[in-house]
Design an enzyme around this catalytic site. Structure first.
Site, PDB file in Angstrom:
ATOM      1  N   ASP A 158       0.841  -1.194   0.000  1.00  0.00           N
ATOM      2  CA  ASP A 158       0.000   0.000   0.000  1.00  0.00           C
ATOM      3  C   ASP A 158       0.883   1.254   0.000  1.00  0.00           C
ATOM      4  OD1 ASP A 158      -2.272   1.825   0.791  1.00  0.00           O
ATOM      5  OD2 ASP A 158      -3.274  -0.088   1.129  1.00  0.00           O
ATOM      6  N   HIS A 189      -3.608   5.939   3.729  1.00  0.00           N
ATOM      7  CA  HIS A 189      -4.399   4.826   3.203  1.00  0.00           C
ATOM      8  C   HIS A 189      -3.895   3.479   3.714  1.00  0.00           C
ATOM      9  CE1 HIS A 189      -5.644   1.971  -0.046  1.00  0.00           C
ATOM     10  NE2 HIS A 189      -6.739   2.720  -0.077  1.00  0.00           N
ATOM     11  N   SER A 344     -11.173  -0.392  -1.286  1.00  0.00           N
ATOM     12  CA  SER A 344      -9.959  -0.466  -0.463  1.00  0.00           C
ATOM     13  C   SER A 344     -10.275  -0.859   0.967  1.00  0.00           C
ATOM     14  CB  SER A 344      -9.241   0.886  -0.433  1.00  0.00           C
ATOM     15  OG  SER A 344      -8.362   1.033  -1.509  1.00  0.00           O
TER      16      SER A 344
END
Length: 397
Positions: A158, A189, A344
């Site tokens: 990520d 994120h 996600s």
């Protein structure tokens, strides 16, 4: 992600060589100029691969001298469970030479890959954990097996992870960085997705070990080659630590269709790592996205708190399971929290439940099938040819 569409002067040469699987580019603004991924045929030996790389380097240098090209040549080599490939920055003449080598299977343009999150909604409720542990909606209690992923390693591929966040205390290490020289999560994120798959408070597999693998920048983007390099590192690391069969990998990212990306995640799964991926956020058929379109991995679409398909979620027959993805509260860099929506957020729920199953003795090869078997058939309007199964951890509740 499609492969390169060579200009007409190359077509005769391509037709003359062994009818290799050479895919034509479907276009798009995500192509990285002059950057390619070259995939070798199965069975190519180390000696043949090294010889090919040496020949490519010599050809590149010759063409660079002739034409004044500013391309940099070969960059990184990959070997994921016997799948050999490399990436580089080449001019057209060098690519023509590469295509004429009968050891080459196919060539792709390298492309931009982005995270699959959407918007932040402050002060939203956390609901995903309760939903995946109950057959009926509306329960906020998270019921789970006490093993909670203990003994399993989860690779978060990520934007990086805040390894100092209290959610991960004592269970996390930094792995590698394929995108820049900043070993932090400047985006947030990756920390958020890690909080969902294995955070102490917000996570599914609360006792799993975590490895931060950074392949996307603080801006949330990277390249297919960078993602493949990160996956290659994960397989090598898991093998060196005797963790194959006891590892999971979360990919809350994606781009347009890429056979190379799909091949890489498939080989990682075959090596002994359970791979969960995000379906994508364009409300389109996920078969046109990678790595979501790889049949071997577990592709997650996003659901809402009332068991509907999230409006943004991709769909299609390639989707394996729905999981909570709208308004998910999880960890943020610096010790805080934030709420995000996207496939996600669905993927790490799947990754975490998968890791918990591995800890209970389910094999890597069987995890996704098991999730589909026990999933709740409750998603309304899931999309054309799409499963209506919602992730369930088998708690009995």
């Amino acid at each position: 992600m499609g492969c390169i569409k060579v200009i007409s002067v190359f077509l005769a040469a391509i037709a003359a060589v062994d009818a290799r699987a050479f895919f034509h580019n479907r276009g798009g603004s995500d192509v990285i100029p002059n950057s390619y991924i070259v995939v070798m045929k199965d069975g190519v030996t180390t000696e043949d691969f090294d010889s090919h790389i040496s020949t490519v380097a010599a050809t590149h240098n010759l063409n660079k001298a002739k034409r004044g090209s500013e391309t940099v040549g070969h960059k990184d080599s990959f070997n994921i469970n016997g799948w050999r490939a490399y990436n580089g920055h080449f001019d057209e003449a060098t690519i023509e030479s590469i295509l004429n080598d009968d050891k080459v299977n196919y060539v792709e343009h390298d492309r931009v890959v982005k995270l699959a999150a959407l918007v932040t909604q402050p002060n939203a409720p956390t609901w995903g954990l309760g939903r995946v542990s109950h057959r009926a909606p509306g329960n906020r209690d998270f019921v789970y097996d006490s093993s909670a992923g203990q003994g399993i390693t989860i690779y978060g591929v990520d934007t990086g992870i805040d390894i100092r966040h209290p959610e991960f205390a004592g269970r996390i290490r930094w792995g590698t960085n394929t995108v820049d020289n900043d070993n932090t999560d400047g985006n947030g994120h990756g920390t958020h997705t890690a909080g969902t798959f294995a955070g102490t408070t917000y996570g599914v597999a609360k006792k799993a070990n975590i490895v931060a693998v950074k392949v996307l920048s603080a801006g949330g983007s990277g390249s297919t080659a960078g993602v493949i390099k990160g996956i290659d590192w994960c397989v090598t690391d898991a093998r060196s630590r005797n963790a194959l069969g006891k590892a999971a990998l979360n990919l809350s990212l994606g781009g347009s269709f890429s056979q190379a990306n799909n091949d890489a995640v498939t080989r990682a799964q075959e090596a002994g790592i359970f791979v969960a991926v995000a379906a994508g956020n364009d409300n389109r058929d996920a078969r046109n996205y990678s790595p979501a379109s790889a049949p071997a991995v577990c592709t997650a679409a996003s659901s809402t708190i009332d068991d509907q398909k999230s409006s943004f979620s991709n769909w299609g027959s390639i989707v394996d399971i729905y999981a909570p993805g709208s308004s998910i509260l999880s960890a943020a860099p610096g010790g805080g929290t934030r709420t995000l929506s996207g496939t996600s957020m669905a993927s790490p729920h799947v990754c975490g439940v998968g890791a918990a199953m591995l800890a209970q003795g389910v094999s890597v090869a069987q995890v996704c099938n098991r999730l589909k078997q026990i999933g709740n058939a409750v998603i309304r309007n899931p999309g054309t040819s799409t499963t209506n199964r919602l992730l369930y951890n088998g708690s009995g509740q």
